[in-house]
Design an enzyme around this catalytic site. Structure first.
Site, PDB file in Angstrom:
ATOM      1  N   ASN A  67      10.617-125.959 -40.167  1.00 53.30           N
ATOM      2  CA  ASN A  67      11.826-126.602 -39.664  1.00 53.30           C
ATOM      3  C   ASN A  67      12.541-125.620 -38.739  1.00 53.30           C
ATOM      4  O   ASN A  67      12.734-124.453 -39.106  1.00 53.30           O
ATOM      5  CB  ASN A  67      12.740-126.993 -40.827  1.00 53.30           C
ATOM      6  CG  ASN A  67      12.117-128.043 -41.725  1.00 53.30           C
ATOM      7  OD1 ASN A  67      11.424-128.933 -41.257  1.00 53.30           O
ATOM      8  ND2 ASN A  67      12.349-127.934 -43.030  1.00 53.30           N
TER       9      ASN A  67
ATOM     10  N   HIS B  60      10.881-119.243 -41.531  1.00 48.58           N
ATOM     11  CA  HIS B  60      10.060-119.431 -42.726  1.00 48.58           C
ATOM     12  C   HIS B  60       9.105-120.590 -42.525  1.00 48.58           C
ATOM     13  O   HIS B  60       9.388-121.523 -41.781  1.00 48.58           O
ATOM     14  CB  HIS B  60      10.919-119.681 -43.967  1.00 48.58           C
ATOM     15  CG  HIS B  60      11.923-120.780 -43.807  1.00 48.58           C
ATOM     16  ND1 HIS B  60      13.116-120.591 -43.133  1.00 48.58           N
ATOM     17  CD2 HIS B  60      11.910-122.079 -44.202  1.00 48.58           C
ATOM     18  CE1 HIS B  60      13.806-121.732 -43.149  1.00 48.58           C
ATOM     19  NE2 HIS B  60      13.093-122.658 -43.776  1.00 48.58           N
TER      20      HIS B  60
ATOM     21  N   ILE C  89      13.235-122.928 -54.328  1.00 48.62           N
ATOM     22  CA  ILE C  89      14.111-123.156 -55.480  1.00 48.62           C
ATOM     23  C   ILE C  89      14.288-124.655 -55.761  1.00 48.62           C
ATOM     24  O   ILE C  89      14.596-125.041 -56.886  1.00 48.62           O
ATOM     25  CB  ILE C  89      15.478-122.462 -55.248  1.00 48.62           C
ATOM     26  CG1 ILE C  89      16.182-122.190 -56.561  1.00 48.62           C
ATOM     27  CG2 ILE C  89      16.367-123.252 -54.292  1.00 48.62           C
ATOM     28  CD1 ILE C  89      17.361-121.229 -56.447  1.00 48.62           C
TER      29      ILE C  89
ATOM     30  N   GLU D  75      17.806-125.250 -42.522  1.00 48.36           N
ATOM     31  CA  GLU D  75      19.020-124.897 -43.267  1.00 48.36           C
ATOM     32  C   GLU D  75      19.229-123.390 -43.331  1.00 48.36           C
ATOM     33  O   GLU D  75      20.361-122.918 -43.278  1.00 48.36           O
ATOM     34  CB  GLU D  75      18.944-125.444 -44.698  1.00 48.36           C
ATOM     35  CG  GLU D  75      18.952-126.967 -44.761  1.00 48.36           C
ATOM     36  CD  GLU D  75      18.733-127.480 -46.173  1.00 48.36           C
ATOM     37  OE1 GLU D  75      18.802-126.673 -47.124  1.00 48.36           O
ATOM     38  OE2 GLU D  75      18.474-128.685 -46.307  1.00 48.36           O
ATOM     39  N   VAL D  76      18.162-122.650 -43.513  1.00 49.21           N
ATOM     40  CA  VAL D  76      18.272-121.203 -43.674  1.00 49.21           C
ATOM     41  C   VAL D  76      17.837-120.525 -42.371  1.00 49.21           C
ATOM     42  O   VAL D  76      16.682-120.681 -41.946  1.00 49.21           O
ATOM     43  CB  VAL D  76      17.412-120.701 -44.853  1.00 49.21           C
ATOM     44  CG1 VAL D  76      17.515-119.185 -44.982  1.00 49.21           C
ATOM     45  CG2 VAL D  76      17.828-121.383 -46.151  1.00 49.21           C
TER      46      VAL D  76
HETATM   47  P1  5GP Z   1      14.815-125.230 -44.326  1.00 45.12           P
HETATM   48  O1  5GP Z   1      15.513-126.555 -44.395  1.00 45.12           O
HETATM   49  O2  5GP Z   1      15.705-124.144 -43.777  1.00 45.12           O
HETATM   50  O3  5GP Z   1      13.483-125.314 -43.659  1.00 45.12           O
HETATM   51  O4  5GP Z   1      14.457-124.891 -45.821  1.00 45.12           O
HETATM   52  C1  5GP Z   1      15.108-123.931 -46.584  1.00 45.12           C
HETATM   53  C2  5GP Z   1      14.495-123.965 -47.967  1.00 45.12           C
HETATM   54  O5  5GP Z   1      14.996-122.858 -48.676  1.00 45.12           O
HETATM   55  C3  5GP Z   1      14.819-125.218 -48.776  1.00 45.12           C
HETATM   56  O6  5GP Z   1      13.614-125.882 -49.132  1.00 45.12           O
HETATM   57  C4  5GP Z   1      15.565-124.672 -49.988  1.00 45.12           C
HETATM   58  O7  5GP Z   1      15.241-125.356 -51.171  1.00 45.12           O
HETATM   59  C5  5GP Z   1      15.133-123.219 -50.012  1.00 45.12           C
HETATM   60  N1  5GP Z   1      16.126-122.323 -50.590  1.00 45.12           N
HETATM   61  C6  5GP Z   1      17.461-122.281 -50.300  1.00 45.12           C
HETATM   62  N2  5GP Z   1      18.073-121.322 -51.009  1.00 45.12           N
HETATM   63  C7  5GP Z   1      17.096-120.736 -51.763  1.00 45.12           C
HETATM   64  C8  5GP Z   1      17.112-119.666 -52.701  1.00 45.12           C
HETATM   65  O8  5GP Z   1      18.144-119.056 -53.009  1.00 45.12           O
HETATM   66  N3  5GP Z   1      15.930-119.331 -53.274  1.00 45.12           N
HETATM   67  C9  5GP Z   1      14.764-119.984 -52.965  1.00 45.12           C
HETATM   68  N4  5GP Z   1      13.654-119.577 -53.580  1.00 45.12           N
HETATM   69  N5  5GP Z   1      14.722-121.000 -52.074  1.00 45.12           N
HETATM   70  C10 5GP Z   1      15.875-121.371 -51.491  1.00 45.12           C
END
Ligand code: 5GP
Length: 119
Positions: free
Chosen positions: A92, A105, A35, A100-101
């Site tokens: 990550n 992934h 996103i 973050e999530v």
């Molecule tokens: P992390 O930091 O956990 O590796 O990355 C999480 C990713 O999830 C980030 O790049 C962020 O932009 C993406 N993300 C967070 N919320 C959403 C969402 O609601 N939809 C989509 N498509 N991506 C998301």
């Protein structure tokens, strides 16, 4: 390890509680556009199973899940036309990894020279 929280945003995407721009799906994995893209091409591939992070997935996913997940990554790379010029895969993981999530992934980034790996 923190227990899996089904209310995380990718869990909601898997349950179609919130929308995504779907790129690819197989029995064990789903791919969609990030996103907040950090490169001209930025896709995410997630397992359908409940895995908090890479450590959890590597330790506990079945052989079929591991194979299907990585086949999905490869399919998305081909679909997005990245195999020629190259791309970067990022997982990550945890606090130091900046995750973050809390649903495992892989980021697929490409479409330009991405420069240095860190910082
Ligand atoms: P992390 O930091 O956990 O590796 O990355 C999480 C990713 O999830 C980030 O790049 C962020 O932009 C993406 N993300 C967070 N919320 C959403 C969402 O609601 N939809 C989509 N498509 N991506 C998301």
């Amino acid at each position: 390890m923190t227990p899996y929280d089904p209310h995380n945003v990718f869990g909601k995407i898997l349950r179609a509680e919130i929308p995504c721009t779907k790129l690819y799906e197989n029995d064990v994995a789903l791919a969609f556009s990030d996103i907040r893209p950090q490169a001209p091409v930025h896709a995410l591939v997630i397992p359908k199973g409940a895995y908090v992070d890479a450590t959890d997935f590597c330790a506990h996913a079945s052989t079929a899940e591991v194979e299907g997940f990585w086949r999905a990554v490869g399919a998305v790379v081909q679909q997005l036309g990245l195999s020629g010029d190259g791309y970067r895969l990022i997982a990550n993981t945890g606090a130091d990894g900046g995750q973050e999530v809390p649903h495992f992934h892989i980021h697929i980034l490409g479409g330009k020279n991405l420069g240095r790996m860190v910082g």
